[in-house]
Enzyme design. Structure first.
Site, PDB file in Angstrom:
ATOM      1  N   LYS A   9       0.814  -1.217   0.000  1.00 39.90           N
ATOM      2  CA  LYS A   9       0.000   0.000   0.000  1.00 39.90           C
ATOM      3  C   LYS A   9       0.856   1.279   0.000  1.00 39.90           C
ATOM      4  O   LYS A   9       0.561   2.224  -0.729  1.00 39.90           O
ATOM      5  CB  LYS A   9      -0.912  -0.030   1.225  1.00 39.90           C
ATOM      6  CG  LYS A   9      -1.757   1.183   1.433  1.00 39.90           C
ATOM      7  CD  LYS A   9      -2.737   0.950   2.562  1.00 39.90           C
ATOM      8  CE  LYS A   9      -2.038   0.613   3.886  1.00 39.90           C
ATOM      9  NZ  LYS A   9      -1.362   1.777   4.501  1.00 39.90           N
ATOM     10  N   ARG A  84      -7.692   4.337   9.646  1.00 35.13           N
ATOM     11  CA  ARG A  84      -7.439   2.951  10.005  1.00 35.13           C
ATOM     12  C   ARG A  84      -8.653   2.278  10.645  1.00 35.13           C
ATOM     13  O   ARG A  84      -8.672   1.061  10.815  1.00 35.13           O
ATOM     14  CB  ARG A  84      -6.316   2.903  11.052  1.00 35.13           C
ATOM     15  CG  ARG A  84      -5.026   2.392  10.505  1.00 35.13           C
ATOM     16  CD  ARG A  84      -3.988   2.319  11.609  1.00 35.13           C
ATOM     17  NE  ARG A  84      -2.695   2.789  11.138  1.00 35.13           N
ATOM     18  CZ  ARG A  84      -1.959   2.142  10.252  1.00 35.13           C
ATOM     19  NH1 ARG A  84      -2.350   0.991   9.769  1.00 35.13           N
ATOM     20  NH2 ARG A  84      -0.817   2.638   9.847  1.00 35.13           N
ATOM     21  N   ARG A 123      10.740 -14.308   5.479  1.00 34.12           N
ATOM     22  CA  ARG A 123      12.094 -13.903   5.864  1.00 34.12           C
ATOM     23  C   ARG A 123      12.804 -14.975   6.695  1.00 34.12           C
ATOM     24  O   ARG A 123      12.285 -15.451   7.699  1.00 34.12           O
ATOM     25  CB  ARG A 123      12.018 -12.611   6.666  1.00 34.12           C
ATOM     26  CG  ARG A 123      13.366 -11.910   6.748  1.00 34.12           C
ATOM     27  CD  ARG A 123      13.152 -10.454   6.882  1.00 34.12           C
ATOM     28  NE  ARG A 123      12.716 -10.176   8.235  1.00 34.12           N
ATOM     29  CZ  ARG A 123      13.228  -9.199   8.961  1.00 34.12           C
ATOM     30  NH1 ARG A 123      14.158  -8.429   8.458  1.00 34.12           N
ATOM     31  NH2 ARG A 123      12.776  -8.983  10.171  1.00 34.12           N
ATOM     32  N   ARG A 157      12.895 -15.766  12.672  1.00 37.82           N
ATOM     33  CA  ARG A 157      12.594 -15.096  13.935  1.00 37.82           C
ATOM     34  C   ARG A 157      11.134 -15.326  14.301  1.00 37.82           C
ATOM     35  O   ARG A 157      10.286 -15.482  13.428  1.00 37.82           O
ATOM     36  CB  ARG A 157      12.868 -13.594  13.802  1.00 37.82           C
ATOM     37  CG  ARG A 157      14.341 -13.269  13.829  1.00 37.82           C
ATOM     38  CD  ARG A 157      14.556 -11.877  14.356  1.00 37.82           C
ATOM     39  NE  ARG A 157      13.918 -10.896  13.492  1.00 37.82           N
ATOM     40  CZ  ARG A 157      14.500  -9.768  13.100  1.00 37.82           C
ATOM     41  NH1 ARG A 157      15.717  -9.491  13.492  1.00 37.82           N
ATOM     42  NH2 ARG A 157      13.868  -8.911  12.338  1.00 37.82           N
ATOM     43  N   ARG A 168      -1.242 -11.666  14.366  1.00 32.33           N
ATOM     44  CA  ARG A 168      -1.206 -10.220  14.205  1.00 32.33           C
ATOM     45  C   ARG A 168      -2.316  -9.753  13.259  1.00 32.33           C
ATOM     46  O   ARG A 168      -2.966  -8.748  13.493  1.00 32.33           O
ATOM     47  CB  ARG A 168       0.161  -9.806  13.669  1.00 32.33           C
ATOM     48  CG  ARG A 168       0.684  -8.529  14.277  1.00 32.33           C
ATOM     49  CD  ARG A 168       2.187  -8.425  14.173  1.00 32.33           C
ATOM     50  NE  ARG A 168       2.664  -8.464  12.804  1.00 32.33           N
ATOM     51  CZ  ARG A 168       3.854  -8.952  12.450  1.00 32.33           C
ATOM     52  NH1 ARG A 168       4.659  -9.454  13.363  1.00 32.33           N
ATOM     53  NH2 ARG A 168       4.223  -8.942  11.199  1.00 32.33           N
TER      54      ARG A 168
END
Ligand SMILES: [Zn+2]
Length: 214
Positions: A9, A84, A123, A157, A168
């Site tokens: 975005k 938001r 990642r 991680r 999340r």
């Protein structure tokens, strides 16, 4: 611009602003800028961020309101990272109405939830030298699970693990869908497919602007 994490975005908002010759107003940049200039609002924001707390709506709304008063915003802006929540979307309508303006269009960069997880959980770091960073989509190692440079095993991680990302998203996506619904109800929403390349999404957005959903 409306979109969840991993949908590109910010990149799209920046491209769009360039193409349209408008200011790109990103809430994250505004926070940083106000902190840097040590404004009254910046000092408030800093207190929340230092505590790891969310910046409350009224502070964010004031900051956006202030930014919309700058000369480069007179012809309009591309908003990124705001609103938001539904409450912020309502506050935006009010502050624009005071200026005799309105939201022209809400552009939603839509991305399937599992695709978001795939992008954000790609990642992997070298277990020997964490500076050796890989990404399963963007920069895969030659051998799965092994560093190209020193052959050490790659590790992930906690923050980058799919289950962490999913948890999340459970927090982040519901308010975003409230914003999406808000603009849908007001007949202002245009949705583009965020799974395409950066260039293709940018073209889709320009097309959506040329032919609003209304
Ligand atoms: Zn390595």
């Amino acid at each position: 611009m409306v979109g969840g994490p991993g949908a590109g975005k910010g990149t799209q908002a920046s491209l769009l602003a360039q193409k349209l010759g408008l200011a790109h107003v990103a809430s994250g940049d505004l926070f940083r800028d106000n902190i840097k200039r040590d404004t009254t609002l910046g000092r408030k924001v800093k207190q929340y961020l230092e505590r790891g707390a969310l910046v409350p709506d009224d502070v964010t709304v004031q900051m956006i309101d202030d930014r919309l008063g700058w000369p480069d915003a007179a012809e309009g802006v591309v908003l990124d990272g705001f609103p938001r929540t539904r409450a912020q979307a309502e506050a935006l309508d009010k502050m624009l109405a005071r200026r005799g303006a309105e939201v022209d269009q809400a552009l939603f960069v839509d991305l399937d939830r599992e695709e978001v997880v795939r992008r954000l959980s790609g990642r992997w770091l070298c277990s020997k030298t964490p500076d050796h960073v890989y990404h399963t989509i963007a920069r895969p190692p030659k051998v799965v699970g092994q560093c190209d440079i020193d052959g050490a095993p790659l590790v992930q991680r906690e923050d980058d693990k799919p289950e962490t990302i999913r948890a999340r998203l459970e927090q982040q996506l519901p308010p975003m869908y409230e914003v999406v619904d808000y603009y849908k109800e007001h007949g202002k929403l245009s949705t583009v497919n965020g799974e395409k390349s950066i260039q293709e999404v940018s073209d889709l957005l320009m097309r959506a602007i040329a032919q609003p959903a209304r």
